[in-house]
Design an enzyme around this catalytic site. Structure first.
Site, short mmCIF file in Angstrom:
data_model
loop_
_atom_site.label_atom_id
_atom_site.label_comp_id
_atom_site.label_asym_id
_atom_site.label_seq_id
_atom_site.Cartn_x
_atom_site.Cartn_y
_atom_site.Cartn_z
CD GLU A 1 -1.34 -0.20 3.67
OE1 GLU A 1 -1.85 0.86 4.05
OE2 GLU A 1 -1.63 -1.31 4.14
CB CYS B 1 -2.36 -4.73 6.28
SG CYS B 1 -1.89 -3.11 6.92
CB THR C 1 1.44 1.96 14.98
OG1 THR C 1 0.69 3.01 14.38
CG2 THR C 1 0.96 1.74 16.40
CB SER D 1 -8.60 0.43 12.91
OG SER D 1 -7.94 -0.45 12.01
CG HIS E 1 -2.14 -7.29 10.07
ND1 HIS E 1 -0.97 -6.81 9.53
CD2 HIS E 1 -2.93 -6.20 10.31
CE1 HIS E 1 -1.07 -5.49 9.42
NE2 HIS E 1 -2.23 -5.11 9.89
CE LYS F 1 -5.85 -3.80 22.59
NZ LYS F 1 -6.07 -2.40 22.14
CB SER G 1 -7.69 -0.85 7.19
OG SER G 1 -7.21 -1.12 8.49
#
Length: 389
Positions: A79, A111, A152, A201, A233, A242, A308
């Protein structure tokens, strides 16, 4: 016949920012970076490295003359593309001196691009089992100085050589995917930095994982107990955890502990590099395979890819006999140790320079002694690349 990952290569630039130092400069508690999101260092690409040169560097490490002769498909997932029309994969194809009798293309979907390339290559090889395919995920993640997403960022490329009868990971044929038009992350055409709705996100990433994992269970009959590890990812290392925690209650206490221990091994490289967008899932896989001493041939690895916008996919594969012989953990240990730490001032200066349009005729010198290929500038609006002999 099995199709899967025969070799894995990785490249990241030889300079980084220490995130404790960045936190202190930004007057933020360093624990928010090192513990809260789980990142320690962030790779920074010099102007002489872009997605094309990084992708070529990642692939060059793993390809033998025999591999090159057999490759008839080259895909770049990115990307951070360098041209709105021409596929960067064509330049990589030339730099690596691959056969002209190859199909070469670039895939964009945030991604998820490298995973789309991997699935395309898997189907291609089922029809052409004597061939090999090269799939590269290469990106430079940029959100801007002093933004919420700054920590990030990152830079790097992962190269996957796929073949029939692979040496590392044989991919299972089923796959589950889910797509929906959402605005959790995007980069308008007139911007070199991305826009992101971080909370949205994260929520989407988890919800999409639950959907594709559930669908994959229905398709295959596999349960959480069937996986030795699940790789994710990783835009930052706490993100995958999470998602993992959403499904852990499906497994026994012993399996929950096992999955969480393996998860820590897959985050080791990402903690040192940061977000590399399309390559992040496969960097996690490489980290797991290079660092986890509990894994054994025959064990099943799950893989969760998320891009995304958004597209998600879950698939799996089994570790092959003697797979560790086709890995090189010492090389990557030395790669990370040899990197140079940037001062925050130098990092900020480099970031601002990257945001300036490159003037026609500008010549760049190689800034990374570990690189075989580099971006050498622009002549007559054409990007130039050189190999270090």
């Amino acid at each position: 016949m099995t199709i899967g990952i025969d070799k894995i290569g990785f490249y990241t630039p030889n300079q980084y920012v220490d995130l404790v130092e960045l936190a202190l400069k930004r007057r933020i508690d360093p624990a928010k970076f090192t513990i809260g999101i789980g990142q320690d260092k962030m790779a920074v690409a010099p102007l002489s490295q872009d997605v094309v040169s990084m992708g070529a560097n990642a692939a060059a490490k793993i390809l033998t003359p025999e591999d090159k002769a057999a490759i008839d498909l080259v895909i770049l997932g990115t990307e951070s593309g360098v041209d709105n029309s021409k596929a960067g994969a064509l330049i990589i194809h030339r730099l690596l001196k691959l056969p002209n009798t190859a199909r070469v293309l670039e895939i964009k979907e945030a991604c998820y691009g490298a995973t789309a390339g991997l699935q395309y290559a898997k189907l291609h090889l089922l029809q052409n089992p004597k061939a090999k395919a090269l799939v590269i995920g290469s990106d430079i993640a940029r959100y801007g100085l002093e933004t919420s997403g700054e920590v990030t960022q990152g830079a790097g490329a992962v190269a996957l050589l796929l073949s029939a009868e692979p040496h590392i990971l044989a991919l299972d044929l089923p796959s589950s995917y889910y797509s929906e038009d959402i605005d959790d992350f995007w980069r308008p055409l007139d911007q070199l930095t991305a826009e992101v709705d971080g909370k949205y996100s994260t929520t989407a990433y988890i919800e999409f994982f639950e959907k594709v994992f559930k669908d994959y269970q229905a398709k295959t009959g596999l349960t959480l107990e069937d996986y030795a590890a699940i790789t994710y990812h990783l835009p930052y290392t706490k993100m995958g955890l999470k998602a993992l925690k959403q499904v852990l209650p499906m497994a026994s206490d012993e399996k929950q502990t096992e999955l969480q221990q393996h998860y820590q091994q897959e985050t080791l490289y990402s903690r040192q590099v940061g977000n590399i967008y399309t390559g992040s899932l496969y960097l996690a896989l490489l980290s797991l395979l290079n660092n986890d001493r509990v894994l054994k041939p025959g064990m099943r690895i799950g893989l969760y890819s998320y891009g995304s916008g958004a597209v998600a996919e879950f698939f799996s594969g089994k570790l092959q006999p003697n797979y560790t012989k086709y890995l090189d953990p010492i090389y990557y240990l030395e790669l990370f140790e040899k990197r140079q730490k940037l001062t925050i001032a130098d990092y900020e200066a480099q970031f601002k320079a990257q945001l300036e349009p490159i003037a026609p005729g500008q010549v760049l010198e190689n800034q990374d002694p570990s690189a075989q290929f580099y971006f050498a500038g622009v002549v007559d609006k054409k990007r130039q690349y050189k190999e270090i002999k």
